[in-house]
Enzyme design. Sequence first.
Site, mmCIF file in Angstrom:
data_model
loop_
_atom_site.group_PDB
_atom_site.id
_atom_site.type_symbol
_atom_site.label_atom_id
_atom_site.label_comp_id
_atom_site.label_asym_id
_atom_site.label_seq_id
_atom_site.Cartn_x
_atom_site.Cartn_y
_atom_site.Cartn_z
ATOM 1 N N LYS A 253 -29.419 11.029 41.690
ATOM 2 C CA LYS A 253 -28.702 11.298 40.443
ATOM 3 C C LYS A 253 -29.609 12.047 39.481
ATOM 4 O O LYS A 253 -30.593 11.498 38.999
ATOM 5 C CB LYS A 253 -28.248 9.997 39.778
ATOM 6 C CG LYS A 253 -27.282 10.275 38.605
ATOM 7 C CD LYS A 253 -27.093 9.105 37.679
ATOM 8 C CE LYS A 253 -28.068 9.096 36.534
ATOM 9 N NZ LYS A 253 -27.976 10.247 35.605
ATOM 10 N N GLY B 132 -38.341 7.545 34.409
ATOM 11 C CA GLY B 132 -37.672 7.606 33.117
ATOM 12 C C GLY B 132 -38.328 6.660 32.131
ATOM 13 O O GLY B 132 -39.525 6.382 32.234
ATOM 14 N N THR C 140 -39.433 3.355 29.918
ATOM 15 C CA THR C 140 -39.833 1.988 30.249
ATOM 16 C C THR C 140 -38.677 1.023 30.010
ATOM 17 O O THR C 140 -38.494 0.064 30.762
ATOM 18 C CB THR C 140 -41.087 1.605 29.427
ATOM 19 O OG1 THR C 140 -42.189 2.372 29.934
ATOM 20 C CG2 THR C 140 -41.425 0.136 29.570
ATOM 21 N N GLY D 30 -36.483 1.188 32.937
ATOM 22 C CA GLY D 30 -37.247 0.623 34.043
ATOM 23 C C GLY D 30 -37.191 -0.890 34.062
ATOM 24 O O GLY D 30 -37.011 -1.519 35.110
ATOM 25 N N GLU E 140 -41.533 4.932 37.701
ATOM 26 C CA GLU E 140 -42.484 5.840 37.045
ATOM 27 C C GLU E 140 -42.016 5.938 35.606
ATOM 28 O O GLU E 140 -41.025 6.600 35.327
ATOM 29 C CB GLU E 140 -42.390 7.203 37.747
ATOM 30 C CG GLU E 140 -43.617 8.024 37.656
ATOM 31 C CD GLU E 140 -44.679 7.525 38.593
ATOM 32 O OE1 GLU E 140 -45.568 6.831 38.092
ATOM 33 O OE2 GLU E 140 -44.624 7.806 39.795
ATOM 34 N N CYS F 182 -44.418 12.377 30.548
ATOM 35 C CA CYS F 182 -44.760 10.956 30.475
ATOM 36 C C CYS F 182 -46.273 10.742 30.475
ATOM 37 O O CYS F 182 -46.762 9.781 29.915
ATOM 38 C CB CYS F 182 -44.111 10.194 31.617
ATOM 39 S SG CYS F 182 -44.349 10.982 33.208
ATOM 40 N N GLU G 182 -44.229 5.903 22.532
ATOM 41 C CA GLU G 182 -44.131 7.188 23.199
ATOM 42 C C GLU G 182 -43.141 8.067 22.435
ATOM 43 O O GLU G 182 -42.005 7.666 22.209
ATOM 44 C CB GLU G 182 -43.645 6.996 24.645
ATOM 45 C CG GLU G 182 -43.603 8.289 25.413
ATOM 46 C CD GLU G 182 -43.227 8.100 26.880
ATOM 47 O OE1 GLU G 182 -42.337 7.273 27.154
ATOM 48 O OE2 GLU G 182 -43.826 8.775 27.730
#
Lengths: 287, 482
Positions: free
Chosen positions: B183, B236, B238, B241, B258, B292, B389
């Site tokens: 995707k 993508g 955190t 994730g 990741e 990232c 971030e």
Amino acid sequence: MSRLAIPKTYKLFIGGKFPRSESGRTTEVSSPTGSFIANVAKASRKDARDAVVAARAAWSGWAGASAYNRGQVLYRVAEMLEGRLDQFVAEIVESTGAKPADARAEVSAAIDCLVWHAGWTDKFAQVHGGANPVAGPFFNLSVPESTGVVALVAPSVAGSSLLGLVSSIAPALTTGNAVVVLASELAPCAAMTFAEVLATSDVPGGVVNILTGSVDEVAPWLASHADVNAIDLTGAGREIAVECERAAAETLMRVVRPGTFGPTESAFNRIAAFVEIKTVWHTKSLA
Amino acid sequence: MSFRDYAPAPESTAILNLRPSYALYIGGEWTDGRGGSMTTISPATEKSIAEISLADASDIDRAVAAARKSYDTVWSRMSGAERGKYLFRIARLIQERAREFAVAETLDNGKPIRETRDIDIPLVAAWFFHYAGWADKLDYAGLGPNPSALGVAGQIIPWNFPLLMLAWKVAPALAAGNTVVLKPAETTPLTALMFADICEQAGLPAGVVNIVPGLGGVAGQALVEHAGVNKIAFTGSTGVGRQIARTLAGSETRVTLELGGKGANIVFDDAAIDEAVEGIITGIFFNQGHVCCAGSRLLVQENIQDEVVEKLTRRLSTLRLGDPLDKNTDIGAVNSKEQLARITAITATGEAEGANRWTLDCELPSKGFWFRPTIFTNVTTSNTVARDEIFGPVLSVLSFRTPDEAIVKANNTPYGLSAGIWTQNASRMLRVADSLRAGVVWANTFNQFDPTSPFGGYKESGYGREGGRHGLAAYLANGGAR
């Protein structure tokens, strides 16, 4: 005339010391025939947190020790265990009703497991790391490093209480992790006697911390602890393992699910489960 | 007229052969999704590029079934050598059509053509070429003899390096013998759909690669929750994730993640300052900071802080922001309106919390999503711009006095993806690299990538590695933790 024996008080093993549980709680342990063996400490959330603090404090020293040194210390643990072989056989026979020959085989296997891992400390980085031939003028190397503080739920498998414990601890120690171990509820006494082996083996205090008590109660605290980097759920029951894995998602703690490794399995990949690969690039030039 | 006034040099879009609309690519066929459709736009102009059909849960179901069928009937029965030859073909086809992909990527993503042409697309080809050679050498992957594939891999990728992230996911998965359902990100589906054409041209068996654009909360979630998927690989945020890790708790599905980063770029006073300045700029302004592993925290030794910041702002002032298709452009568009809003909000917070803001004085195009390169000085370790971030062209400058302090500050983050070290002292470089809790450390360089070089994070930057031999473990049995 018969002499009255001196029974041992079983406590916890945290930061190289043997404290009682701060909660004051104990659990009665009996032999299969029903005779009283000991009141072992029942660790609390606070004890688990103290153990994590001790592990974190000890980690950098252990991870920073040379691989040769870690290998010698692990070998020293094997030496100390060998010296107490008869004691462990007697304790396992008393607490589980195992046949002496089977108990002896188990303790022997635990000793050999430690020797196997002792030999891996200074080879693992060579086998699991590597030089990367990148398309550019760079010196590029990948090396495995310890993940940090690892929580271990030791397996509860009849007939492998000590071996299961040692098979959990040794792979994490090989690469420099510090561990907090929840001992099997089937064999708390063997776990605490093993702590005595560790305490006399040049393993720095805090590198291994062992808690006895209820796995279902304490494991989720460790899984949700922000200063724990990885958790091995090999010895956790299905329901508690799912709860722990879900809690671990909050900090993205590394998780070894139950069944990933056999309870008494020694394997290269079990060592690899608790390392991080670090890749360093450096420019090359004559300038 | 100043020396900065170059004549425009836009790359032509004539090389593109885009369709007005794209369906889902499932089982080797183009079929419309049931999740509606959306228009993918160019973030530099806000002009529409194509209409994209979106997958819903039933489409994901079809895609997983197609991947399973091709795994069972074709792909798992094929020799590694034959699998590898398909990957070699893909690598060559990407090379042949590299410029077309570079233009499409720049159009859809907003990043400069200089980057897609020289970095993204060449790396895509390199990634396939590298893993092609692994397909018949899995015995040497370090996972024991004859390691087996996992089955169907569900892969969810971000918008910052659309086709490159596809390559990072698809190449090792196929080499290891898995089939995939991929995707792409909501705002950058174009090159993934064009990649389906590459699969066709390569003659890849139907169903080995399935491309299903969709919304994260619909298609992405359905893929993660699908019982027929053996492996989820996600790149993508955190936050997402964590959700994925939580969702998959108690399942048999293997996971690699990741995630985000807040990389420290450490400059010691014995560094080659001019080179360091170039590296700092590459570290945070490459790809508009949508990286990232960006070096978003500059840790500079106190005695050279003023000099470094001065040189940095002077050098930044020579960068050209504008049309991403222009070959002279250094800094392109922010990928989406949402991301622009996020960068704007977080930088306002940083300013409100007391940091000093410097912003590049440059004109912005009237259309599209743009953000001027920004540097914060006088940043405390507790400032939001030093902790969160930002994923944009924003650098936070902190200072240190001793190497120990630099290490402590660099590691003072829940993330652990990347770090940089600038020093001419090799012993110090190696010692500092040892102490940094980050998966990738660049010494006297930054933001270098290579298919042979493992990439991935410590701590909350995720788990697993992509690239090289270590990247194979994510797609093979006996790979260890999850």
